[in-house]
Design a protein around this motif. Sequence first.
Motif, mmCIF file in Angstrom:
data_model
loop_
_atom_site.group_PDB
_atom_site.id
_atom_site.type_symbol
_atom_site.label_atom_id
_atom_site.label_comp_id
_atom_site.label_asym_id
_atom_site.label_seq_id
_atom_site.Cartn_x
_atom_site.Cartn_y
_atom_site.Cartn_z
ATOM 1 N N LYS A 75 -2.179 -4.850 0.646
ATOM 2 C CA LYS A 75 -2.276 -3.986 1.828
ATOM 3 C C LYS A 75 -1.243 -4.299 2.902
ATOM 4 C CE LYS A 75 -7.134 -2.991 1.016
ATOM 5 N NZ LYS A 75 -8.495 -2.848 1.602
ATOM 6 N N GLN A 126 2.582 -4.157 4.368
ATOM 7 C CA GLN A 126 3.734 -3.272 4.269
ATOM 8 C C GLN A 126 5.045 -4.042 4.176
ATOM 9 O OE1 GLN A 126 4.132 -0.004 3.936
ATOM 10 N NE2 GLN A 126 1.924 0.314 3.798
ATOM 11 N N SER A 161 0.798 -1.215 0.000
ATOM 12 C CA SER A 161 0.000 0.000 0.000
ATOM 13 C C SER A 161 0.837 1.274 0.000
ATOM 14 C CB SER A 161 -0.921 -0.007 1.228
ATOM 15 O OG SER A 161 -0.159 -0.127 2.411
ATOM 16 N N GLY A 162 2.144 1.147 -0.007
ATOM 17 C CA GLY A 162 2.968 2.349 -0.033
ATOM 18 C C GLY A 162 4.430 1.979 -0.055
ATOM 19 N N ASP A 212 1.213 6.493 7.878
ATOM 20 C CA ASP A 212 0.332 6.573 9.035
ATOM 21 C C ASP A 212 1.098 6.253 10.316
ATOM 22 O OD1 ASP A 212 -2.577 6.660 9.995
ATOM 23 O OD2 ASP A 212 -1.889 4.719 10.748
ATOM 24 N N GLY A 269 -1.399 2.188 5.871
ATOM 25 C CA GLY A 269 -0.687 3.130 5.018
ATOM 26 C C GLY A 269 0.693 3.451 5.548
#
Length: 441
Positions: free
Chosen positions: A129, A131, A42-43, A334, A331
């Motif tokens: 989703k 990480q 997701s990032g 976050d 995220g």
Amino acid sequence: MSQTTPSVSRRQLLQFAGLGAAGLMLAGCMPTGGSGAAAPSSGTALAPGTFTPADFSFSSWSLTEEAAAPAIKALLDGYKKKDSVGITEVSFPYNEYFKQLMLQVRGGQFSGAAHVDVAWLASLAALGKLQDVSAFTKDRGYTASALEAAQYDGVQYGFPWTIGAIGLVTNSELIQKAGIDEFPVTIDEYEGALKKLKGLGGGVIPYAASTKAAQLKDILIWMETFGSPLVKDGKVTIGDDASVEAVTWYKSLYDQGLIAADVDRFDARSLFSQGRAAIYDDAPVGRNTVVKDSPDPKLGEKIVSESRPVLKKGDTPRALVWGGAIVVVGGAGDDATGTAADFGQWSTSDLDAVLGDYEVRGLPPVTEEAQASDIVTSDAFGSRFAEKVTATATVNPFWQYPEYAQVETAVADRVQAVLVGQQSPKDAMAAAGEAAQKLIG
């Protein structure tokens, strides 16, 4: 038939556990289109020091287990005090956990840190989703094999938490009472030993093998013991002579009362803890569970791990790789996600946290420092388990397929049909093999 699966190093088998693992193909849970490879995270990769400590959620099936929950809660409390944050606990029983976690992650209902089986990494990563936590695992002392077990497609999607195996656990007192001087090496010797254990009377179940559909995937390791590779060159071999022989033998144990009806891992632990079962299958985590629940204050001294019997002397004993990891969902920018990653790092690599957890649950640690500690090296049960079970463990060959859990269910349903007399072993395994082949393509 002799065992034909080639031996692999512990590093290799753990690499396979991480790179070949895949989970249940839930309707609507996997991305559509493409080959099923992992979607991008997701990032960008998280990094230590780029977030402010914040409240987050932690999910684990162990929170539902009476014996394990206190250790997990103590770990969470330790982190809360360290960083003055709040942690919301999320839990489901093990047999429901993966499905519920997949649904919640896909639907955006869960973010934070989640305890997972290493076999689930591919399916979870495919949701896009998870990480990349490589910046948090760098220079923390994890063994190379442990790190590989928590990777998928070359990405560090998880913090390795514990890596071990599932094998036979015995009550040495009952074994000795039955007049069994040495634990049996071969299948024939094993059946003879089970008959001696049944002769003890008192309702003792010689072998609390899995007979409930939810855990009947355990039969796969016995199929391998009888010589079936399960999968060869992309073709399912279930239905071959070896798999039929294994299920025929299992059925004979059932008919003779050497194994019992309606038993899963949790039932087996309960029976063993009460002194009503002499042998069952488990990972090292089971030791503390059965000791805690037992009315026998000396049960811990009587628990001994043993190598699984082989078809003929000289074969390699079979065992199944088992391991857990902590993944991070959310995220990259976050604060809660960063804190969840920091928790994953701390709980799996901080020496005090790891050894504190080891003393309660006895799970094999994944850092070189922890493995070399006196607490771990002086643990006779853990050392013997590593020698007798983990040393020859291999991964489930169906883990490489996204549909692996559906395959296991198809096989388990047919084995259960054999146990209750609805199908012959030959017909049932032919049907199981055909269903499995259709699932993996």
